[in-house]
Design an enzyme around this catalytic site. Structure first.
Site, PDB file in Angstrom:
ATOM      1  N   ASP A 279       5.562  14.901   0.816  1.00 15.76           N
ATOM      2  CA  ASP A 279       5.075  14.135   1.962  1.00 15.76           C
ATOM      3  C   ASP A 279       5.504  14.788   3.269  1.00 15.76           C
ATOM      4  OD1 ASP A 279       4.373  12.124   3.745  1.00 15.76           O
ATOM      5  OD2 ASP A 279       6.021  10.802   3.176  1.00 15.76           O
ATOM      6  N   HIS A 453       8.673   6.887   5.876  1.00  8.01           N
ATOM      7  CA  HIS A 453       8.523   8.290   5.507  1.00  8.01           C
ATOM      8  C   HIS A 453       9.772   9.089   5.858  1.00  8.01           C
ATOM      9  CE1 HIS A 453       4.163   7.945   4.693  1.00  8.01           C
ATOM     10  NE2 HIS A 453       4.196   7.042   5.659  1.00  8.01           N
TER      11      HIS A 453
END
Length: 640
Positions: A279, A453
């Site tokens: 990611d 994140h």
């Protein structure tokens, strides 16, 4: 042959390690040896490699290609027709979305000619996509290879990873794997689309390793802003391919479920991680993402400081941990909790049923009853944190919510950060809230939101733990992935061991390394109402012209037998105005259109296309010369 490894720009290497390749999963170059010791070490390495291949072949033959009964899927057919040159057991990875934008996450892992689809997400439209409701990955490649698809794996429940599932199911039925919560959230959209009978939903648990098609897939727990997210480890003939999913390393998660770095480290040690896909969303951000539990402390302080005011807290409906912390802070101050927005109500009910959300029955109240309570006893948890025009918060800001109206003493907490592209919409809603005299608390003024994140510190930690031989950044805009490449280089993963890919790119992992392997259709698929894929870039371009410049139509009647224009052409405008001497300009336009049509007729032109072109050219030239504007010119020629 000399191995020339390039290290100039991120992602510009070929990806092939050739004869100088590092050991699989080691993350380090081969040590230099000399003389007999070197020859002995090389011979031993070759023997070990041959033995490993024989063991793998024997295991493949004994297990066959059919799925275990527990997987609930059909037998795996076909052969390695797409593996490419270089190895009979090469693995191919095709990126259909999520590389170059936020959303539309979708990738294919191809082993022995079979395909596993990893996530099927949507993207919300950009401002230059007027009339578009959603943006999907281009499913052309999957439609053309539907007979080779063994299943869809959903890493977590956010719509940028699951929202496109219902549209894929229109093309062909497929088994779907994910956590119980992820499948339940995805099924809401599937049920709404009437596609429930075209999918078999198969729940998997933390740490489970399941045979899907020709490879084992291991589901590794990670923390994210929605519960029960997974990283996925694909055990393939080319070693382990680890996909991080959306994640962060939260050491104090609300539910105690941490990112399982220990398991990732164990896989890195034995047998080693061949390729890491990670990611990139926060790859520009230094440091570490704060723990989700820090938001709870902020909310407690905010509630404590305003004991007599009514609270409306908005967040993503899928953010169950955030909902839990809002409810905990409200109940601790003696408040009752109500939900506003259909998706919030459904998700709260679902999470309570699954045991993921703990709100006592006596602490819940119906939204229609809150006007009967003292403001200091009310907390409303609402949708609309992204400023969506029809969302619950937007309707409150506009005074159009049917359940209650905002009062001047109310407090609105926006516990979310705008998705890139939504900043203007969120700002517009905040302005409207202030016009109603309410107090607004958002992430710009207090720590009422943290990201789900990983930032650079966590991304570097993941690389350090996993020690991948190869690396490809995923999930993010181009700049995010480019920064992720630079971070990888700082961790020693450099040159042809990294690839910077975009939507539509395919890569091949074989015995000689990681290579680019052509492209597939990877563009945008637009959803406009019930229409899917019918809207193209030409239509969007026309819509932008209409929105920015308006339209000028010339309606004229032509007698083909007499070769003349009947009457005076009519000039009709929409969304276009010319303030100075407008009528004079329109009179000139009528005359120019008449002149152009008569000229065309005198030259023997009697077909509609030629007459339309003549009228369009004359009218467009006049409007452009006089106004320096370029509205859409639409001639309408009626023949008699």
């Amino acid at each position: 042959m000399k191995n020339e490894r390039r290290t100039s720009e991120p992602g510009k290497g070929t990806g092939s390690t050739k004869d100088g390749a590092p050991r699989r999963g080691s993350g380090n170059a081969l040590p230099k040896e000399s003389g007999k010791a070197q020859a002995k070490a090389q011979a031993k390495a070759q023997a070990n490699k041959a033995e490993a291949k024989r063991s793998h072949s024997a295991a493949a033959k004994s297990s066959g290609t059919t799925l275990a009964k527990a997987s609930g899927t059909t037998s795996a057919k076909g052969s390695s027709t797409t593996a490419g040159a270089g190895s009979h057991d090469a693995v191919r990875i095709v990126f259909l979305g999520g590389l170059g934008e936020i959303g539309r996450n979708c990738a294919c892992i191809e082993v022995n000619g079979r395909i596993l689809v990893l996530d099927v997400g949507i993207m919300f439209p950009d401002p230059d996509m007027p009339g578009v409701d959603l943006v999907l990955p281009d499913f052309t490649y999957l439609r053309e290879n539907a007979d080779r698809v063994d299943g869809v794996i959903l890493t977590h429940g956010h719509e940028d990873h699951t929202g496109g599932l219902a549209y894929l199911l229109r093309d062909f039925p497929v088994p779907v794997y994910g956590s119980e919560l992820t499948l339940a959230l995805a099924r809401n959209r599937v049920d709404e689309a009437g596609m429930a009978d075209r999918a078999q939903f198969i729940p998997v648990r933390d740490g489970e390793r399941r045979r899907i098609g020709p490879c084992d897939v291991e589901f590794i727990p990670v923390t994210h802003s929605v519960p029960h997210a997974f990283a996925t480890a694909f055990h393939t003939p080319q070693g382990i391919i680890l996909h991080s999913g959306d994640f962060k390393i939260d050491l104090h998660p609300v539910d105690g479920r941490r990112t399982d770095l220990a398991r990732m480290g164990a896989l890195a040690s034995d047998p080693g991680i061949r390729l890491l896909l990670a990611d990139s969303t926060n790859a520009e951000e230094p440091g570490f993402t704060p723990s989700e539990s820090t938001v709870g402390a902020t909310l407690e302080r905010v509630f404590l400081a305003r004991p007599d005011q009514r609270f409306i807290v908005t967040c993503f409906a899928s953010h169950i941990h955030r909902v839990q912390q809002v409810a905990d802070a409200a109940i601790a101050e003696g408040r009752l909790v109500a939900t506003l927005g259909l998706s919030m109500k459904k998700n709260v009910t679902l999470a309570r049923r699954l045991g993921l959300l703990e709100i006592p029955d006596d602490s819940l109240v119906d939204i229609e009853d809150i006007d009967d309570l003292d403001p200091g006893r009310v907390c409303v948890i609402s949708t609309g944190s992204q400023g969506e025009p029809m969302s619950a918060l937007s309707r409150l800001a506009a005074g159009e919510n049917r359940f209650f109206q905002l009062q001047e003493n109310d407090v609105v907490v926006i516990s979310a950060h705008p998705i890139p592209g939504n900043e203007w919409s969120v700002g517009r809603v905040i302005d409207s809230l202030y016009r109603r005299g309410v107090e607004v608390i958002h992430s710009g003024v207090d720590a009422v939101h943290v990201s789900g994140h990983a930032r650079q510190g966590e991304l570097a930690m993941l690389m350090s733990v996993t020690r991948p031989e190869f690396f490809i950044p995923v999930h993010g805009e181009y700049r995010h992935m480019a920064n992720h490449i630079r971070l990888a280089e700082s961790m020693g993963i450099t040159g042809d061991r990294v690839l910077l890919c975009e939507d539509g790119d395919a890569v091949r992992l074989d015995d000689s390394g990681l290579h680019r392997d052509g492209t597939v259709p990877g563009g945008y698929l637009f959803v406009d109402g019930s229409s899917v894929g019918d809207i193209g870039h030409g239509v969007l371009r026309d819509r932008m012209v209409l929105a920015e410049e308006g339209v000028v139509m010339a309606v004229a009647t032509v007698d083909l037998k007499q070769g003349e224009v009947v009457g005076t052409p009519q000039i009709v405008t929409r969304g276009w105005a010319y303030d100075h001497d407008t009528e004079v300009l329109l009179d000139e336009a009528r005359a120019e259109v008449t002149k152009a049509l008569e000229h065309a007729l005198s030259n023997g032109s009697h077909d509609h296309e030629t007459l339309n072109r003549a009228a369009r050219k004359a009218l467009g030239r006049l409007v452009g010369d006089r106004t320096r504007q370029r509205p859409m010119i639409v001639p309408v020629i009626v023949t008699v």
